[in-house]
Design a protein around this motif. Structure first.
Motif, short mmCIF file in Angstrom:
data_model
loop_
_atom_site.label_atom_id
_atom_site.label_comp_id
_atom_site.label_asym_id
_atom_site.label_seq_id
_atom_site.Cartn_x
_atom_site.Cartn_y
_atom_site.Cartn_z
N LEU A 176 -115.15 -92.37 8.84
CA LEU A 176 -114.13 -93.31 9.33
C LEU A 176 -113.24 -92.66 10.39
N ASN A 177 -113.10 -91.34 10.32
CA ASN A 177 -112.23 -90.64 11.27
C ASN A 177 -112.87 -90.43 12.64
N VAL A 214 -119.16 -106.58 2.12
CA VAL A 214 -118.37 -106.65 0.89
C VAL A 214 -119.02 -107.62 -0.10
N GLU A 215 -118.75 -107.41 -1.36
CA GLU A 215 -119.34 -108.24 -2.41
C GLU A 215 -118.57 -109.55 -2.57
N PRO A 216 -119.25 -110.57 -3.10
CA PRO A 216 -118.58 -111.86 -3.21
C PRO A 216 -117.55 -111.92 -4.34
N VAL A 217 -117.62 -111.00 -5.31
CA VAL A 217 -116.69 -111.07 -6.43
C VAL A 217 -115.41 -110.31 -6.14
N GLY A 218 -114.45 -110.43 -7.01
CA GLY A 218 -113.21 -109.68 -6.86
C GLY A 218 -112.16 -110.46 -6.12
N PRO A 219 -110.97 -109.87 -5.99
CA PRO A 219 -109.86 -110.56 -5.31
C PRO A 219 -110.15 -110.68 -3.82
N PRO A 220 -109.59 -111.69 -3.16
CA PRO A 220 -109.81 -111.86 -1.72
C PRO A 220 -109.33 -110.63 -0.97
N LEU A 221 -110.12 -110.18 0.00
CA LEU A 221 -109.79 -108.99 0.78
C LEU A 221 -109.07 -109.40 2.06
N MET A 222 -108.23 -108.53 2.56
CA MET A 222 -107.65 -108.72 3.89
C MET A 222 -107.05 -110.11 4.04
N GLY A 223 -106.45 -110.62 2.96
CA GLY A 223 -105.91 -111.98 3.03
C GLY A 223 -106.99 -113.00 3.31
N GLY A 224 -108.20 -112.72 2.84
CA GLY A 224 -109.28 -113.68 3.01
C GLY A 224 -109.98 -113.61 4.36
N ARG A 225 -109.62 -112.63 5.19
CA ARG A 225 -110.22 -112.58 6.52
C ARG A 225 -111.57 -111.86 6.53
N ALA A 227 -109.36 -97.83 -2.63
CA ALA A 227 -108.77 -96.96 -1.61
C ALA A 227 -109.71 -96.81 -0.40
N GLU A 228 -111.00 -96.84 -0.67
CA GLU A 228 -111.97 -96.75 0.43
C GLU A 228 -111.89 -98.00 1.31
N LEU A 229 -111.77 -99.15 0.67
CA LEU A 229 -111.66 -100.39 1.43
C LEU A 229 -110.41 -100.36 2.30
N SER A 230 -109.28 -99.92 1.73
CA SER A 230 -108.04 -99.86 2.51
C SER A 230 -108.20 -98.93 3.70
N ALA A 231 -108.79 -97.76 3.45
CA ALA A 231 -108.97 -96.78 4.53
C ALA A 231 -109.87 -97.36 5.62
N ALA A 232 -110.91 -98.06 5.21
CA ALA A 232 -111.85 -98.63 6.18
C ALA A 232 -111.15 -99.69 7.02
N PHE A 233 -110.39 -100.55 6.38
CA PHE A 233 -109.74 -101.62 7.14
C PHE A 233 -108.67 -101.03 8.06
N ALA A 234 -107.98 -99.99 7.58
CA ALA A 234 -106.98 -99.32 8.42
C ALA A 234 -107.65 -98.72 9.66
N ALA A 235 -108.93 -98.34 9.51
CA ALA A 235 -109.66 -97.74 10.63
C ALA A 235 -110.30 -98.81 11.53
N GLY A 236 -110.02 -100.07 11.24
CA GLY A 236 -110.51 -101.12 12.12
C GLY A 236 -111.88 -101.68 11.77
N SER A 292 -117.29 -96.45 19.80
CA SER A 292 -117.10 -97.68 20.55
C SER A 292 -117.90 -98.82 19.91
N SER A 293 -118.62 -98.51 18.81
CA SER A 293 -119.42 -99.54 18.14
C SER A 293 -118.54 -100.42 17.25
N VAL A 294 -118.91 -101.68 17.13
CA VAL A 294 -118.30 -102.55 16.13
C VAL A 294 -118.73 -102.05 14.75
N ARG A 295 -117.77 -101.92 13.83
CA ARG A 295 -118.13 -101.43 12.50
C ARG A 295 -117.99 -102.55 11.48
N LEU A 296 -119.10 -102.92 10.88
CA LEU A 296 -119.16 -104.05 9.95
C LEU A 296 -119.40 -103.52 8.54
N LEU A 297 -118.51 -103.84 7.62
CA LEU A 297 -118.65 -103.35 6.26
C LEU A 297 -118.99 -104.51 5.32
#
Lengths: 248, 248
Positions: free
Chosen positions: A159-160, A171-182, A208-217, A164-169
């Protein structure tokens, strides 16, 4: 189909091209091809030729390229699979299938819930094994470009790294909505210049991995409402993205 | 995630619902759940409930449904995978993955290049095995509809059956152009009322089988220019079609 051999750095204008040791061994001992046999050779960077065996020794073999021929088409979007290392045979299958779908790189990562450590990956020489599988899969699927399997690294280190590539992660369909549903449905991902497709381990990503990934764009992408097995997710993600981009 | 149990014909209004023997055994002996434990039960036709264990005996167990809850979404296009039987463990994986992608039926067929005969399939009780895998995969992926695995039949017999479903046959990228080149790229397949996705065996279709299929109105569909492994093709075909139809 003619047998295919991988000759990195192949010079197709040379009168006599010796095969690398392992490829020669395959030609001589497994396929038992004799002088005059027709084969195909590729340079791993897109070049593919019809060729003739001009020497078949005890452990060595040489060919002569006859004419350039068309390989299976490459995907126009350079596509890297960033994959949290799965259990042994599952990871083998993922490498094989990702190559067949057209990735140009496979970057193994170790994440919190991986069942393997970086030092075990290094000791077990798994990256070399996956690279051999990538070569073998390239032959089978008709491509002439050999995807590169990168050394394994931790997710944080990946992640560090600037890219210049778009990074697509995925995610699974279960669990609480991520990124405010985005979370983007895979069908809604626009065709980028180049992309990394990031797929998690059997146990999913740690919060924590999800948070770090989203923080990294990194962009969260959904593969639909049904929970997929970890070893099926890469294939589904790649097939869905290539379909979305008309690049299958 | 709460443990999930399959109770065909479940009456959610009943005060006490006994589980079928194999599900009860799983609850009692494998998961060792006691009275009061919270579980989920589904009827295999779309109904899913939060429930409580109200009896956990030596080999029997009963539950009481508390409230209906939402299952993973079903695909709006009823989708049947017609699959030429693959080698044992590969076929298991295909059944598991097809269920996770959302098919409503799996119809195993024996074709010219299948490595198994209809009588061997019957003797080995493989269909019952695949049906059990379908149930287990339904639980894992969050669906509440159990896809039906049909008895195995010959390809010719399948082609002779009348159907109102669009029949899509996946063809390989190599070989001479089929149907005068009228092979549809998978991205170009319009969303039908219902569809059969037909996938061949390791060795591909025999020419006579292709002719018979096309004569029967089957539509050849291409999964791109790279040759896929037989056990990856169903997953890629289903993922690509669902993406094309915005139904992943």
């Amino acid at each position: 189909m003619r047998p295919r051999f991988y000759v990195p750095g192949l010079d197709a204008t040379a009168a006599c091209v010796p095969l690398p040791d392992d490829e020669a061994e395959h030609l001589v001992r497994v396929l038992r091809l004799a002088t005059g046999a027709e084969v195909e050779v590729f340079d791993g960077r897109g070049g593919l030729w019809r060729a003739e065996v001009i020497e078949s020794g005890k452990r060595s073999a040489s060919i002569h390229a006859i004419e350039a021929i068309a390989a299976a088409p490459e995907v126009a979007v350079p596509l890297t699979l960033v994959i949290s290392i799965l259990k042994a045979d599952k990871m083998d299958d993922v490498v094989r299938d990702a190559v067949m779908l057209g990735v140009t790189g496979i970057w193994p990562v170790v994440s919190d819930r991986s069942e393997i450590s970086l030092s075990t990956v290094a000791k077990s020489q798994r990256v070399a094994r996956w690279q051999r599988i990538a070569v073998s899969s390239t032959k089978q699927c008709g491509r002439a470009v050999v995807p590169v399997v990168a050394p394994a690294q931790g997710l944080a280190s990946y992640l560090n790294e600037p890219t210049s590539s778009v990074r697509l992660l995925c995610v699974e369909p279960v669990g609480p909505p991520l990124m405010g549903g985005r979370v983007l449905p895979v069908q809604a991902v626009g065709k980028p210049e180049s992309a990394h497709v990031i797929v998690g381990p059997e146990g999913g990503w740690a919060p924590a991995e999800l948070s770090a990934a989203f923080a990294a764009g990194v962009v969260p992408v959904s593969l639909g409402g049904r929970t997929l097995r970890a070893d099926a997710a890469p294939l589904v993600a790649l097939a869905a993205l290539l379909t979305t981009w008309s690049e299958l």
